[in-house]
Design a protein around this motif. Structure first.
Motif, short mmCIF file in Angstrom:
data_model
loop_
_atom_site.label_atom_id
_atom_site.label_comp_id
_atom_site.label_asym_id
_atom_site.label_seq_id
_atom_site.Cartn_x
_atom_site.Cartn_y
_atom_site.Cartn_z
N LEU A 109 -8.97 10.53 -4.36
CA LEU A 109 -8.82 9.13 -3.96
C LEU A 109 -7.71 8.48 -4.76
CD1 LEU A 109 -10.10 6.61 -2.40
CD2 LEU A 109 -11.23 6.14 -4.59
N VAL A 110 -6.78 7.83 -4.06
CA VAL A 110 -5.70 7.09 -4.72
C VAL A 110 -6.06 5.62 -4.84
CG1 VAL A 110 -3.35 6.22 -4.42
CG2 VAL A 110 -3.82 8.64 -4.15
N SER A 111 -6.57 5.04 -3.75
CA SER A 111 -6.86 3.61 -3.81
C SER A 111 -7.88 3.21 -2.76
CB SER A 111 -5.57 2.80 -3.59
OG SER A 111 -5.10 2.97 -2.26
N SER A 112 -8.47 2.05 -2.98
CA SER A 112 -9.37 1.46 -1.99
C SER A 112 -9.24 -0.05 -2.06
CB SER A 112 -10.82 1.88 -2.23
OG SER A 112 -11.34 1.22 -3.36
N LYS A 113 -9.47 -0.67 -0.95
CA LYS A 113 -9.48 -2.12 -0.88
C LYS A 113 -10.61 -2.53 0.05
CE LYS A 113 -6.73 -6.14 0.56
NZ LYS A 113 -5.44 -6.58 1.17
N GLU A 114 -11.42 -3.48 -0.39
CA GLU A 114 -12.52 -3.97 0.43
C GLU A 114 -12.53 -5.49 0.41
OE1 GLU A 114 -16.40 -2.20 0.35
OE2 GLU A 114 -15.71 -0.55 -0.94
N LEU A 137 0.33 1.48 -6.85
CA LEU A 137 0.25 1.05 -5.46
C LEU A 137 1.01 -0.27 -5.33
CD1 LEU A 137 -1.39 2.15 -2.93
CD2 LEU A 137 -2.91 0.21 -3.33
N SER A 138 1.84 -0.38 -4.30
CA SER A 138 2.55 -1.64 -4.10
C SER A 138 1.60 -2.70 -3.58
CB SER A 138 3.72 -1.43 -3.12
OG SER A 138 3.26 -1.01 -1.85
N ASN A 139 1.77 -3.94 -4.07
CA ASN A 139 0.90 -5.03 -3.62
C ASN A 139 1.44 -5.63 -2.32
OD1 ASN A 139 3.03 -6.76 -4.30
ND2 ASN A 139 2.12 -7.36 -6.26
N ASP A 158 0.80 -1.23 0.00
CA ASP A 158 0.00 0.00 0.00
C ASP A 158 0.83 1.27 0.00
OD1 ASP A 158 -2.27 -1.58 0.06
OD2 ASP A 158 -2.45 -1.50 2.24
N ALA A 159 2.04 1.21 -0.54
CA ALA A 159 2.82 2.42 -0.74
C ALA A 159 2.42 3.04 -2.08
CB ALA A 159 4.31 2.11 -0.73
N THR A 160 2.30 4.36 -2.11
CA THR A 160 1.93 5.06 -3.34
C THR A 160 3.20 5.44 -4.10
OG1 THR A 160 -0.06 5.97 -2.31
CG2 THR A 160 0.74 7.06 -4.29
N VAL A 161 3.25 5.06 -5.36
CA VAL A 161 4.39 5.38 -6.23
C VAL A 161 3.90 6.31 -7.32
CG1 VAL A 161 6.15 4.45 -7.78
CG2 VAL A 161 5.50 3.16 -5.72
N PHE A 162 4.49 7.49 -7.39
CA PHE A 162 4.05 8.51 -8.35
C PHE A 162 5.17 8.81 -9.34
CE2 PHE A 162 3.43 13.02 -9.58
CZ PHE A 162 2.17 12.91 -10.17
N VAL A 163 4.91 8.53 -10.63
CA VAL A 163 5.88 8.79 -11.70
C VAL A 163 5.60 10.18 -12.25
CG1 VAL A 163 6.86 7.96 -13.87
CG2 VAL A 163 5.90 6.32 -12.22
N SER A 164 6.47 11.13 -11.96
CA SER A 164 6.18 12.54 -12.25
C SER A 164 6.05 12.84 -13.74
CB SER A 164 7.25 13.44 -11.63
OG SER A 164 8.52 13.14 -12.16
N TYR A 186 -11.91 -2.63 5.05
CA TYR A 186 -11.75 -1.69 3.95
C TYR A 186 -10.65 -0.69 4.30
CZ TYR A 186 -13.64 2.84 5.45
OH TYR A 186 -13.81 4.06 6.04
N LYS A 187 -10.02 -0.16 3.26
CA LYS A 187 -8.96 0.84 3.44
C LYS A 187 -8.96 1.77 2.25
CE LYS A 187 -3.97 1.29 4.28
NZ LYS A 187 -2.70 0.54 4.48
N ASN A 188 -9.02 3.07 2.52
CA ASN A 188 -8.94 4.09 1.48
C ASN A 188 -7.71 4.95 1.70
OD1 ASN A 188 -11.34 3.18 0.51
ND2 ASN A 188 -12.51 5.03 0.91
N ILE A 189 -7.02 5.29 0.63
CA ILE A 189 -5.87 6.20 0.69
C ILE A 189 -6.16 7.38 -0.22
CG2 ILE A 189 -3.40 6.47 0.24
CD1 ILE A 189 -3.10 3.47 0.71
N TYR A 190 -5.92 8.59 0.28
CA TYR A 190 -6.15 9.81 -0.48
C TYR A 190 -4.82 10.55 -0.68
CZ TYR A 190 -11.04 8.93 0.66
OH TYR A 190 -12.28 8.35 0.79
N ARG A 191 -4.73 11.30 -1.76
CA ARG A 191 -3.50 12.04 -2.08
C ARG A 191 -3.78 13.53 -2.15
NH1 ARG A 191 1.53 11.31 -4.44
NH2 ARG A 191 2.25 12.95 -5.85
N LEU A 192 -2.94 14.30 -1.49
CA LEU A 192 -3.02 15.76 -1.56
C LEU A 192 -1.78 16.25 -2.26
CD1 LEU A 192 -4.45 18.40 -0.75
CD2 LEU A 192 -3.14 18.33 1.39
#
Length: 389
Positions: free
Chosen positions: A305-310, A52-54, A39-45, A292-298
């Motif tokens: 919303l970046v990701s969700s898992k349920e 998202l890492s699995n 669940d690490a966010t990887v952003f390619v500029s 459930y888990k939601n990740i948001y990006r500012l």
């Protein structure tokens, strides 16, 4: 310019462009434990792609030229690496864990629930709408311990409106599904309703049980400083010991300065589950897993919303037997834009799920989807695909 020189120039340019486009794999691990970081966010500029890492800590993507790559996680120090260092088939990246078990409890004159209500209200207002989210979704269905169905898809969610007027239109780019589900179970395989899922995530609907006034009598609210980031606080909300019913444990990480939620998760409380008696009437569902888990990006003024898992698992009481059913869903926003597409109403996907939608496969989109399948998931997909063939 001679034909030969022109030809050489074309070959050189083509080779240069080709050489700058390459498939890359990162494996993110904890620097101390050497365990994978999920669940690490990887952003390619360069391409503005989000991944998202699995659970294996793996991220796979196509690199199109030189780029900075930012890796962030609420429990680890954010780092930025240059694509020029990616020379191996798999590049291992070590992340420094910044969270400890000694986070200081914050004592406030205001009840933490009131603080949470204010943070939720602020987050809803700051979420960027209108906007377009290019989303990769993946869903698995398991019955009595055997995987029977899988689907994934690449969709564009067009978001507009606010609060109760929040709407989303869906344009499906590609999708695939494998496996067969018995008609009598089809309602159970619908892990989520695509037509209202974004409204739930953008209105933080899953937090409603702990935002109600009576929640103060049912839950314990604890607010702590977050050692992982000086700008963050974390709130833990857990059912009181004398409460009955299926209640969840909640964790909310938020930016205390900008007043937005960064991460929110909940899972079925083990204590609550232990105190619940199984239902025995026909058609009853005895839930034994819920998460459930939601990740948001500012990012600057954009908040999305970046990701969700349920996940849900339950035992269904049928006429002559008991059936165990588990559904697991993922959402990953691979690209964000604050501009919407122009489209026709006839192009809008109006079904609740990708289940039963005819396969539309134009590219191997799942390989650069934003969420790399684990070895176990790949084996499941291949097995289900073989059954159809």
């Amino acid at each position: 310019m001679s034909r030969n020189l022109l030809l050489l120039l074309i070959i050189h340019i083509s080779f240069t462009v080709f050489s700058q486009n390459s498939d890359q794999t990162l494996k993110l691990v904890d620097a101390e434990t050497n365990l994978p970081v999920a669940d690490a966010t990887v952003f390619v500029s360069k391409t503005k792609q989000t991944l998202l890492s699995n659970v294996e800590g793996v991220v796979t993507f196509e690199l199109r030229g030189a780029s900075n790559i930012q890796i962030s996680h609420s429990s680890y120090s954010t780092i930025t690496i240059r694509s020029s260092i990616l020379k191996e088939k798999v590049t291992v990246v070590y992340l420094k864990n910044t969270v400890n078990d000694l986070d200081e409890i914050i004592v406030t004159k205001v009840h933490p629930q009131k603080i949470l209500k204010d943070i939720v209200e602020s987050s809803i207002k700051k979420l960027t709408v209108p906007a377009r989210l290019k989303v990769y979704s993946r869903e698995f269905f398991k019955m009595d311990g055997t995987y029977l169905y899988f689907n994934d898809g690449l969709m564009n969610f067009q978001l507009y409106g606010r609060d109760k007027n929040f709407k989303s239109n869906i344009l499906v780019e590609q999708n695939r599904s494998y496996g067969l589900i018995n008609d009598e179970l089809s309602s159970d395989v619908l892990g989520y309703n695509l037509n209202d899922i974004m409204q739930n995530y953008y209105n933080f609907k899953y937090l409603n049980p702990i935002l109600e006034s009576k929640a103060k009598k049912d839950y314990d609210f604890v607010l702590k400083a977050y050692s992982g980031n000086n700008d963050y606080n974390v709130m833990y909300v857990t059912p009181l010991e004398n409460e009955t019913g299926l209640l969840d444990d909640f964790k909310i990480v938020y930016d205390r300065k900008k007043k937005v939620i960064i991460e929110v998760s909940s899972s079925l409380s083990p204590n609550a589950l232990a105190g619940v008696k199984d239902r025995t009437s026909l058609g009853s569902k005895n839930i034994y897993k819920s998460f459930y888990k939601n990740i948001y990006r500012l990012e600057n003024s954009d908040y999305y919303l970046v990701s969700s898992k349920e996940e849900i698992g339950f035992e269904r009481i049928d006429k002559d037997k008991k059936t165990n059913i588990e559904v697991r869903n993922y959402f990953v926003t691979t690209n964000f834009s604050n501009h919407n597409y122009t489209y026709k109403d006839s192009e809008v996907f109006k079904e609740k799920t990708l289940y039963n939608k005819k396969n539309t496969i134009l590219t191997d989109y799942w390989n650069v989807s934003g969420l790399t399948a684990t070895e176990e998931e790949l084996a499941i997909i291949v097995k289900l695909e073989e059954k159809i063939d």
